[in-house]
Design a protein around this motif. Structure first.
Motif, PDB file in Angstrom:
ATOM      1  N   ASP A  96     -11.367  -6.340   5.092  1.00  0.00           N
ATOM      2  CA  ASP A  96     -11.739  -5.424   4.021  1.00  0.00           C
ATOM      3  C   ASP A  96     -13.048  -5.892   3.367  1.00  0.00           C
ATOM      4  O   ASP A  96     -13.206  -7.090   3.081  1.00  0.00           O
ATOM      5  N   ARG A 145       0.864  -1.177   0.000  1.00  0.00           N
ATOM      6  CA  ARG A 145       0.000   0.000   0.000  1.00  0.00           C
ATOM      7  C   ARG A 145       0.900   1.226   0.000  1.00  0.00           C
ATOM      8  O   ARG A 145       1.707   1.410   0.908  1.00  0.00           O
ATOM      9  N   HIS A 170      -2.743   3.915  -2.028  1.00  0.00           N
ATOM     10  CA  HIS A 170      -3.105   3.083  -3.179  1.00  0.00           C
ATOM     11  C   HIS A 170      -2.582   1.665  -2.990  1.00  0.00           C
ATOM     12  O   HIS A 170      -1.534   1.439  -2.375  1.00  0.00           O
ATOM     13  N   THR A 230      -0.135   0.016  -9.847  1.00  0.00           N
ATOM     14  CA  THR A 230      -1.231   0.462  -8.988  1.00  0.00           C
ATOM     15  C   THR A 230      -2.520  -0.197  -9.451  1.00  0.00           C
ATOM     16  O   THR A 230      -2.846  -0.198 -10.644  1.00  0.00           O
ATOM     17  N   VAL A 231      -3.268  -0.754  -8.505  1.00  0.00           N
ATOM     18  CA  VAL A 231      -4.502  -1.474  -8.833  1.00  0.00           C
ATOM     19  C   VAL A 231      -5.605  -1.072  -7.858  1.00  0.00           C
ATOM     20  O   VAL A 231      -5.351  -0.437  -6.826  1.00  0.00           O
ATOM     21  N   THR A 232      -6.817  -1.457  -8.184  1.00  0.00           N
ATOM     22  CA  THR A 232      -7.963  -1.255  -7.292  1.00  0.00           C
ATOM     23  C   THR A 232      -8.322  -2.577  -6.615  1.00  0.00           C
ATOM     24  O   THR A 232      -7.934  -3.659  -7.073  1.00  0.00           O
ATOM     25  N   ALA A 233      -9.086  -2.469  -5.537  1.00  0.00           N
ATOM     26  CA  ALA A 233      -9.577  -3.677  -4.876  1.00  0.00           C
ATOM     27  C   ALA A 233     -10.450  -4.481  -5.827  1.00  0.00           C
ATOM     28  O   ALA A 233     -10.451  -5.723  -5.783  1.00  0.00           O
ATOM     29  N   GLU A 234     -11.183  -3.778  -6.703  1.00  0.00           N
ATOM     30  CA  GLU A 234     -12.028  -4.469  -7.671  1.00  0.00           C
ATOM     31  C   GLU A 234     -11.193  -5.324  -8.620  1.00  0.00           C
ATOM     32  O   GLU A 234     -11.587  -6.446  -8.965  1.00  0.00           O
ATOM     33  N   GLN A 235     -10.033  -4.813  -9.048  1.00  0.00           N
ATOM     34  CA  GLN A 235      -9.171  -5.599  -9.933  1.00  0.00           C
ATOM     35  C   GLN A 235      -8.649  -6.840  -9.206  1.00  0.00           C
ATOM     36  O   GLN A 235      -8.576  -7.931  -9.786  1.00  0.00           O
TER      37      GLN A 235
END
Length: 366
Positions: A273, A207, A211, A242-247
């Motif tokens: 989470d 993190r 991010h 860098t990624v999202t939780a959705e990815q």
């Protein structure tokens, strides 16, 4: 050496300069050093380097591994000081607890050297990152400081870094020993016949500035995951991503590894989470914080084989029946010349932090 009270940098530097340690006296009459750094520059020294400033964090423990001593170091990255303080590295090499470790200029680009502070240490060699651009190297050259460049990258690059440190300290035979250990470990954990079973899908997660970041190909971590019998889901891209939780939910990794340097990211954060708790890794209890040995295991340095052994145990515990605690004791001894205690092995394997993760109590042993 007498206690040095907190004072100005100049005073501390002067005292260090007057107390060079045993490495200096031992090198009289030593042979000239001729080698090439990782940027292809010829490095010529009249004898093995005696006063080294190691700006990239992994360079300091790699110098120590090559020399089995911290006596040549006069300055280092602050990360090394943080790891050493109260840890195994500081216990094995108490000198590290006294070395200057704030040698980068605040507020400027990463690894911008504080040339004045570095020059005051009177180094005969400065180690600097070679792949981040000339702006962090040219100030050192303009100040007349002898500089050798290291590069972060794949496993072959890490081996070249180890060979460079061994050459610069006058111990080329140490490179052979350290690289031989790497080959030995890889031969034991790699199973081309498929007997280790299905490769689990893996993400190495950090993190950074709020991010989520995963690690892709051409990195020591990607190499470690593959060598240990896993499949890095972020390997279609290079470096840090860098990624999202959705990815991450779409990828749905079976194992999540948490960066050892990220103190604020713990297995409980993934389990709690709203999104990441729905991953296969979280549901199965396969979220693990990466241990810190004498130094961190993920960056390119001489301790990397312990990371590979730990991962292989996580991914394929039945196929890899070795005693991980014994491997840690042996590996630290081979790299640094001193062994951890049982209590230190407990701490560095993060038995408390990873308690409750799948198979972890059996993996780390009693």
């Amino acid at each position: 050496m007498r206690f040095i009270p907190p004072s100005s940098l100049a005073t501390a530097v002067l005292l260090l300069a007057l107390s060079p340690g045993p490495a200096r006296a031992a090198e009289s009459g030593a042979a000239e050093i001729r080698t090439t750094d990782l940027a292809g520059n010829a490095i010529v020294l009249p004898k093995p380097a005696e006063r080294i400033v190691a700006l990239p964090a992994p360079s300091a423990p790699t110098v120590i591994a090559a020399d089995r001593s911290a006596d040549r170091l006069v300055g280092m990255h602050q990360t090394v000081g943080e790891v050493a303080k109260g840890g195994l590295l500081g216990r094995l090499f108490p000198r590290l607890n006294r070395l200057p470790a704030s040698l980068l200029s605040a507020g400027k680009s990463a690894f911008m050297p504080n040339v004045e502070a570095i020059a005051a240490l009177e180094p005969d060699l400065v180690l600097q990152r070679g792949e981040l651009g000339p702006q962090i190297v040219s100030p050192l050259a303009e100040a007349g400081l002898k500089t050798a460049l290291v590069v972060y990258g794949d496993e072959e690059t890490t081996r070249r870094n180890i060979r460079l440190m061994a050459d610069l300290t006058g111990h080329p035979e140490r490179a052979e020993a350290l690289i031989g250990w790497r080959d030995e470990v890889l031969a034991r954990i790699r199973r081309p016949d498929g007997t280790a079973g299905k490769k689990p899908t893996v993400l190495f997660l950090s993190r950074l500035a709020g991010h989520l970041v995963v690690t892709g190909q051409n990195t020591p971590t990607d190499f470690a995951i593959a060598a240990a019998g896993g499949r890095n889901l972020a390997a279609e891209r290079s470096g840090s991503i860098t990624v999202t939780a959705e990815q991450i939910m779409i990828w749905d990794p079976e194992v999540i590894l948490l960066n050892s340097a990220d103190r604020d990211l713990q297995p409980a954060d993934i389990r709690n989470d709203p999104l990441l708790s729905g991953t296969a890794a979280a549901k199965a209890g396969r979220v693990y914080k990466v241990p810190v040995g004498a130094f961190r295991w993920e960056p390119p340095n001489a301790e990397n084989p312990l990371f590979w052994l730990w991962l292989a145990k996580l991914f394929h515990p039945v196929a890899n029946g070795y005693d991980l605690r014994a491997e840690v004791r042996r590996g630290i001894g081979l790299v640094y010349g001193g062994e951890p205690t049982d209590a230190e092995i407990d701490r560095l394997l993060l038995a408390d932090v990873n308690r409750g993760a799948l198979n972890y109590d059996r993996i780390v042993g009693p």
